[in-house]
Design a protein around this motif. Structure first.
Motif, PDB file in Angstrom:
ATOM      1  N   MET A   1       0.768  -1.182  -0.084  1.00 34.44           N
ATOM      2  CA  MET A   1      -0.120   0.020  -0.013  1.00 34.44           C
ATOM      3  C   MET A   1       0.812   1.277   0.095  1.00 34.44           C
ATOM      4  SD  MET A   1      -3.125  -1.047   2.437  1.00 34.44           S
ATOM      5  CE  MET A   1      -3.466   0.451   3.037  1.00 34.44           C
ATOM      6  N   ALA A   2       2.036   1.259   0.769  1.00 34.44           N
ATOM      7  CA  ALA A   2       2.775   2.432   0.754  1.00 34.44           C
ATOM      8  C   ALA A   2       3.530   2.566  -0.689  1.00 34.44           C
ATOM      9  CB  ALA A   2       3.870   2.249   1.860  1.00 34.44           C
ATOM     10  N   LEU A   3       3.733   1.492  -1.384  1.00 32.57           N
ATOM     11  CA  LEU A   3       4.337   1.926  -2.323  1.00 32.57           C
ATOM     12  C   LEU A   3       3.384   2.184  -3.513  1.00 32.57           C
ATOM     13  CD1 LEU A   3       6.975  -1.272  -2.568  1.00 32.57           C
ATOM     14  CD2 LEU A   3       7.397   1.235  -2.261  1.00 32.57           C
ATOM     15  N   SER A   4       2.194   2.035  -3.453  1.00 27.66           N
ATOM     16  CA  SER A   4       1.256   2.578  -4.426  1.00 27.66           C
ATOM     17  C   SER A   4       1.134   3.886  -4.706  1.00 27.66           C
ATOM     18  CB  SER A   4      -0.270   1.866  -4.161  1.00 27.66           C
ATOM     19  OG  SER A   4      -0.601   2.351  -3.053  1.00 27.66           O
ATOM     20  N   LYS A   5       1.385   4.694  -3.722  1.00 26.82           N
ATOM     21  CA  LYS A   5       1.471   6.127  -3.522  1.00 26.82           C
ATOM     22  C   LYS A   5       2.599   6.818  -4.085  1.00 26.82           C
ATOM     23  CE  LYS A   5      -2.263   6.085  -1.122  1.00 26.82           C
ATOM     24  NZ  LYS A   5      -3.467   6.396  -1.561  1.00 26.82           N
ATOM     25  N   VAL A   6       3.708   6.045  -4.578  1.00 26.90           N
ATOM     26  CA  VAL A   6       4.860   6.224  -5.355  1.00 26.90           C
ATOM     27  C   VAL A   6       4.427   6.696  -6.707  1.00 26.90           C
ATOM     28  CG1 VAL A   6       7.183   6.032  -5.860  1.00 26.90           C
ATOM     29  CG2 VAL A   6       6.454   5.361  -3.771  1.00 26.90           C
ATOM     30  N   ASN A   7       4.800   7.652  -7.254  1.00 24.61           N
ATOM     31  CA  ASN A   7       4.927   7.967  -8.770  1.00 24.61           C
ATOM     32  C   ASN A   7       6.047   7.657  -9.609  1.00 24.61           C
ATOM     33  OD1 ASN A   7       4.295   9.153 -11.311  1.00 24.61           O
ATOM     34  ND2 ASN A   7       4.329  11.165 -10.661  1.00 24.61           N
ATOM     35  N   TRP A   8       5.811   6.328  -9.888  1.00 19.06           N
ATOM     36  CA  TRP A   8       7.041   5.427 -10.472  1.00 19.06           C
ATOM     37  C   TRP A   8       7.337   6.159 -11.964  1.00 19.06           C
ATOM     38  CZ3 TRP A   8       9.277   2.208  -7.734  1.00 19.06           C
ATOM     39  CH2 TRP A   8       8.842   1.802  -6.773  1.00 19.06           C
ATOM     40  N   ARG A   9       6.206   7.056 -12.710  1.00 15.15           N
ATOM     41  CA  ARG A   9       6.611   7.339 -13.874  1.00 15.15           C
ATOM     42  C   ARG A   9       7.851   8.423 -13.889  1.00 15.15           C
ATOM     43  NH1 ARG A   9       3.224   4.773 -16.793  1.00 15.15           N
ATOM     44  NH2 ARG A   9       0.947   4.406 -16.033  1.00 15.15           N
ATOM     45  N   LYS A  10       8.011   9.170 -12.609  1.00 12.42           N
ATOM     46  CA  LYS A  10       9.298  10.059 -12.644  1.00 12.42           C
ATOM     47  C   LYS A  10      10.428   9.290 -12.487  1.00 12.42           C
ATOM     48  CE  LYS A  10       6.750  13.644  -9.622  1.00 12.42           C
ATOM     49  NZ  LYS A  10       6.820  14.206  -8.235  1.00 12.42           N
ATOM     50  N   PHE A  11      10.362   8.074 -12.256  1.00  9.80           N
ATOM     51  CA  PHE A  11      11.752   7.219 -11.983  1.00  9.80           C
ATOM     52  C   PHE A  11      12.108   6.274 -13.134  1.00  9.80           C
ATOM     53  CE2 PHE A  11      10.198   7.819  -7.694  1.00  9.80           C
ATOM     54  CZ  PHE A  11      11.123   8.926  -7.197  1.00  9.80           C
ATOM     55  N   LEU A  12      10.896   5.994 -13.651  1.00  7.04           N
ATOM     56  CA  LEU A  12      11.274   4.763 -14.945  1.00  7.04           C
ATOM     57  C   LEU A  12      10.748   5.327 -16.068  1.00  7.04           C
ATOM     58  CD1 LEU A  12       9.756   2.125 -12.431  1.00  7.04           C
ATOM     59  CD2 LEU A  12      12.039   2.561 -12.809  1.00  7.04           C
ATOM     60  N   GLN A  13      11.167   4.824 -17.173  1.00  5.44           N
ATOM     61  CA  GLN A  13      10.873   4.904 -18.591  1.00  5.44           C
ATOM     62  C   GLN A  13       9.511   3.962 -19.027  1.00  5.44           C
ATOM     63  OE1 GLN A  13      14.577   4.339 -20.736  1.00  5.44           O
ATOM     64  NE2 GLN A  13      15.385   6.312 -19.585  1.00  5.44           N
ATOM     65  N   PRO A  14       8.725   4.492 -19.787  1.00  4.13           N
ATOM     66  CA  PRO A  14       7.534   3.785 -20.318  1.00  4.13           C
ATOM     67  C   PRO A  14       8.136   2.481 -20.999  1.00  4.13           C
ATOM     68  CG  PRO A  14       7.758   5.903 -21.412  1.00  4.13           C
ATOM     69  CD  PRO A  14       8.912   5.860 -20.473  1.00  4.13           C
ATOM     70  N   GLN A  15       9.217   2.272 -21.799  1.00  6.43           N
ATOM     71  CA  GLN A  15       9.416   1.197 -22.403  1.00  6.43           C
ATOM     72  C   GLN A  15       9.939  -0.144 -21.734  1.00  6.43           C
ATOM     73  OE1 GLN A  15      11.224   4.060 -22.900  1.00  6.43           O
ATOM     74  NE2 GLN A  15      13.240   3.549 -23.258  1.00  6.43           N
ATOM     75  N   TYR A  16      10.116   0.082 -20.424  1.00  5.60           N
ATOM     76  CA  TYR A  16      10.511  -1.107 -19.578  1.00  5.60           C
ATOM     77  C   TYR A  16       9.183  -1.313 -18.674  1.00  5.60           C
ATOM     78  CZ  TYR A  16      15.121   0.157 -21.468  1.00  5.60           C
ATOM     79  OH  TYR A  16      16.048   0.650 -22.233  1.00  5.60           O
ATOM     80  N   GLN A  17       8.021  -1.529 -19.063  1.00  5.28           N
ATOM     81  CA  GLN A  17       7.042  -1.820 -18.171  1.00  5.28           C
ATOM     82  C   GLN A  17       7.354  -3.230 -17.338  1.00  5.28           C
ATOM     83  OE1 GLN A  17       3.408  -1.849 -20.324  1.00  5.28           O
ATOM     84  NE2 GLN A  17       3.424   0.263 -20.462  1.00  5.28           N
ATOM     85  N   ALA A  18       8.001  -4.298 -17.996  1.00  3.64           N
ATOM     86  CA  ALA A  18       8.216  -5.504 -17.333  1.00  3.64           C
ATOM     87  C   ALA A  18       9.211  -5.136 -16.080  1.00  3.64           C
ATOM     88  CB  ALA A  18       8.847  -6.489 -18.309  1.00  3.64           C
ATOM     89  N   MET A  19      10.117  -4.596 -16.377  1.00  2.58           N
ATOM     90  CA  MET A  19      11.181  -4.182 -15.513  1.00  2.58           C
ATOM     91  C   MET A  19      10.812  -3.539 -14.342  1.00  2.58           C
ATOM     92  SD  MET A  19      14.302  -5.456 -15.659  1.00  2.58           S
ATOM     93  CE  MET A  19      15.703  -4.759 -15.891  1.00  2.58           C
ATOM     94  N   ASP A  20       9.693  -2.458 -14.757  1.00  2.00           N
ATOM     95  CA  ASP A  20       9.019  -1.751 -13.773  1.00  2.00           C
ATOM     96  C   ASP A  20       8.198  -2.387 -12.608  1.00  2.00           C
ATOM     97  OD1 ASP A  20      10.128   0.367 -15.193  1.00  2.00           O
ATOM     98  OD2 ASP A  20       7.928   1.150 -15.883  1.00  2.00           O
ATOM     99  N   ARG A  21       7.503  -3.418 -13.138  1.00  2.00           N
ATOM    100  CA  ARG A  21       6.785  -4.247 -12.313  1.00  2.00           C
ATOM    101  C   ARG A  21       7.779  -5.104 -11.310  1.00  2.00           C
ATOM    102  NH1 ARG A  21       3.701  -6.221 -16.969  1.00  2.00           N
ATOM    103  NH2 ARG A  21       2.054  -4.659 -17.425  1.00  2.00           N
ATOM    104  N   TYR A  22       8.846  -5.843 -12.018  1.00  2.00           N
ATOM    105  CA  TYR A  22       9.860  -6.308 -11.287  1.00  2.00           C
ATOM    106  C   TYR A  22      10.636  -5.658 -10.140  1.00  2.00           C
ATOM    107  CZ  TYR A  22      14.086  -9.049 -10.222  1.00  2.00           C
ATOM    108  OH  TYR A  22      15.091  -9.840  -9.672  1.00  2.00           O
TER     109      TYR A  22
END
Length: 55
Positions: A1-22
């Motif tokens: 729940m705590a990690l769902s509040k993080v805006n991951w798009r600021k840190f990660l690039q859109p073409q690496y969705q699998a790595m983002d999930r990992y």
């Protein structure tokens, strides 16, 4: 729940969705491990303290 509040798009690039999930899964596991270790340590300290007081 705590990690769902993080805006991951600021840190990660859109073409690496699998790595983002990992990365999110690994962060969740790490955070869960740290939290459980903290509570287990607190419980052990309380047990030792109470045993030393009453024995």
């Amino acid at each position: 729940m705590a990690l769902s509040k993080v805006n991951w798009r600021k840190f990660l690039q859109p073409q690496y969705q699998a790595m983002d999930r990992y990365l999110c899964i690994m962060c969740s596991i790490g955070l869960g491990y740290l939290t459980s270790s903290f509570f287990i340590t607190i419980i052990e300290i309380l047990q030792q303290t109470l045993l030393s007081i009453f024995l």
